[in-house]
Design an enzyme around this catalytic site. Structure first.
Site, PDB file in Angstrom:
ATOM      1  CE1 TYR A  33       1.110  -0.253   4.401  1.00  0.00           C
ATOM      2  CE2 TYR A  33       0.006   1.878   4.386  1.00  0.00           C
ATOM      3  CZ  TYR A  33       0.840   0.956   4.999  1.00  0.00           C
ATOM      4  OH  TYR A  33       1.416   1.282   6.207  1.00  0.00           O
ATOM      5  CE  LYS A 148       3.213   3.275   3.261  1.00  0.00           C
ATOM      6  NZ  LYS A 148       3.296   3.227   4.732  1.00  0.00           N
ATOM      7  CD  GLU A 180      10.101   1.551  10.388  1.00  0.00           C
ATOM      8  OE1 GLU A 180       9.996   2.519   9.630  1.00  0.00           O
ATOM      9  OE2 GLU A 180       9.851   0.380  10.038  1.00  0.00           O
ATOM     10  CG  LEU A 204       8.299   2.499   4.795  1.00  0.00           C
ATOM     11  CD1 LEU A 204       7.867   1.213   4.113  1.00  0.00           C
ATOM     12  CD2 LEU A 204       7.096   3.364   5.092  1.00  0.00           C
TER      13      LEU A 204
HETATM   14  N1  PMP Z   1       7.709   3.730   9.025  1.00  0.00           N
HETATM   15  C1  PMP Z   1       6.542   3.083   9.071  1.00  0.00           C
HETATM   16  C2  PMP Z   1       6.488   1.727   9.679  1.00  0.00           C
HETATM   17  C3  PMP Z   1       5.372   3.684   8.554  1.00  0.00           C
HETATM   18  O1  PMP Z   1       4.200   3.039   8.591  1.00  0.00           O
HETATM   19  C4  PMP Z   1       5.450   4.997   8.009  1.00  0.00           C
HETATM   20  C5  PMP Z   1       4.224   5.691   7.511  1.00  0.00           C
HETATM   21  N2  PMP Z   1       3.818   5.192   6.267  1.00  0.00           N
HETATM   22  C6  PMP Z   1       6.708   5.625   7.977  1.00  0.00           C
HETATM   23  C7  PMP Z   1       7.814   4.962   8.500  1.00  0.00           C
HETATM   24  C8  PMP Z   1       6.857   7.004   7.382  1.00  0.00           C
HETATM   25  O2  PMP Z   1       6.810   6.932   5.983  1.00  0.00           O
HETATM   26  P1  PMP Z   1       6.321   8.163   5.093  1.00  0.00           P
HETATM   27  O3  PMP Z   1       7.167   9.319   5.478  1.00  0.00           O
HETATM   28  O4  PMP Z   1       6.562   7.711   3.706  1.00  0.00           O
HETATM   29  O5  PMP Z   1       4.879   8.374   5.392  1.00  0.00           O
END
Ligand code: PMP
Length: 285
Positions: A33, A148, A180, A204
């Site tokens: 996603y 993702k 994270e 991610l």
């Molecule tokens: N890490 C994880 C596990 C996430 O779910 C997200 C949010 N999608 C992020 C980091 C941050 O990613 P982004 O800046 O692309 O929203």
């Protein structure tokens, strides 16, 4: 007011959008996603989100159903079909519908494609001024957190532990190093230097993470990409969480202890201002 979603080639009211119980997304979490904001109906960092989508699809061996141009058009049509200027736009691609069996359907079936949208709900000014309280936990997720995927049960369990502790988020550590948060990337600031864990298969590759580092570089704010230990996390001057929806959020309490002097720090305020400036220019086109 009826909300419009895109499902497998059609734009339909959300309440009419139905997926088979045999969809592999439902049965196995066999899906990837993306989630991105639209400001003033302009999809923010769209190219970057589509590049990450391509990477996720390739990593789980689902053929990308559309090229970037078609994705852009479908996403924009969903944004335009809904009543809010600022939206949170979600897309999901599953491996499709097939009898329940772990190996991939052979020959492959059509992937299921969903695009839906909701009003953009961002942290309030009061939440920004106060900052987040977070807990830390062992990161027991799988080893491909760079994909993702919708298989997010571990993230949900860990996030609920934070909620149960009266906190907004959980910062995860694997082998003593910060990875994270359950739905955001983590940065610390120490002695004026912004530090982020390296982009590897344990986190991610956040679109916001990249933008923060891009802004740091462009404005000559010192930064480093390297491992962060729990001791360093506790001793940091500032801690931030970043995500497309929450943008940059200051963390003011970790495991019950104040970060720095317990208030959002000066480097956060500088970076947040740069981010807002970038965003406003983007939204104006
Ligand atoms: N890490 C994880 C596990 C996430 O779910 C997200 C949010 N999608 C992020 C980091 C941050 O990613 P982004 O800046 O692309 O929203």
């Amino acid at each position: 007011m009826s909300e419009t979603v895109y499902l497998n080639g059609e734009f339909v009211p959300k309440s009419d959008a139905k997926v088979s119980v045999l969809d592999r997304g439902f049965i196995f979490g066999d899906a990837v996603y993306e989630l991105l904001p639209a400001y003033n109906r302009r999809l923010f960092r769209l190219r970057e989100h589509l590049a990450r989508l391509r990477y996720s699809l390739a990593s789980v061996r689902i053929a990308n159903p559309y090229d970037d141009e078609r994705w852009s058009e479908l996403l924009q049509r969903v944004v335009d079909a809904n009543p809010w200027d600022d939206q949170s736009v979600y897309l999901q691609v599953t491996r499709g519908v097939a009898p329940r069996d772990q190996p991939f359907p052979s020959p492959p079936v059509e992937p299921t494609v969903l695009i839906m949208s909701s009003p953009l709900r961002q942290p309030t000014e009061a939440q920004r001024a106060e900052g987040y309280k977070v807990i830390t936990r062992e990161d027991y997720r799988w080893l491909r957190c760079d994909i993702k995927t919708t298989s997010l049960i571990a993230n949900c369990l860990l996030r609920q532990e934070a909620v149960d502790a009266g906190c907004a988020e959980v910062i995860l550590l694997r082998d003593g190093k910060v990875t994270e948060a359950s739905s955001a990337n983590v940065f610390i600031v120490k002695d004026g230097i912004i530090v982020a864990p390296p982009k590897d298969h344990l986190i991610l590759p956040g679109i916001t993470y990249d933008l923060v580092l891009e802004l740091a570089k462009a404005h000559e704010l010192p930064f480093e990409m390297r491992d962060i230990t729990l001791t360093e996390l506790y001793a940091s001057d500032e801690v931030w969480l970043t995500s497309s929806i929450r943008e940059i959020m200051p963390v003011t309490v970790v495991d019950g202890m104040p970060v720095g002097n317990g208030a959002p720090g000066p480097v956060y305020r500088a970076m947040y201002a740069l981010y807002q400036d970038y965003k406003e220019k983007y939204a104006r086109g």
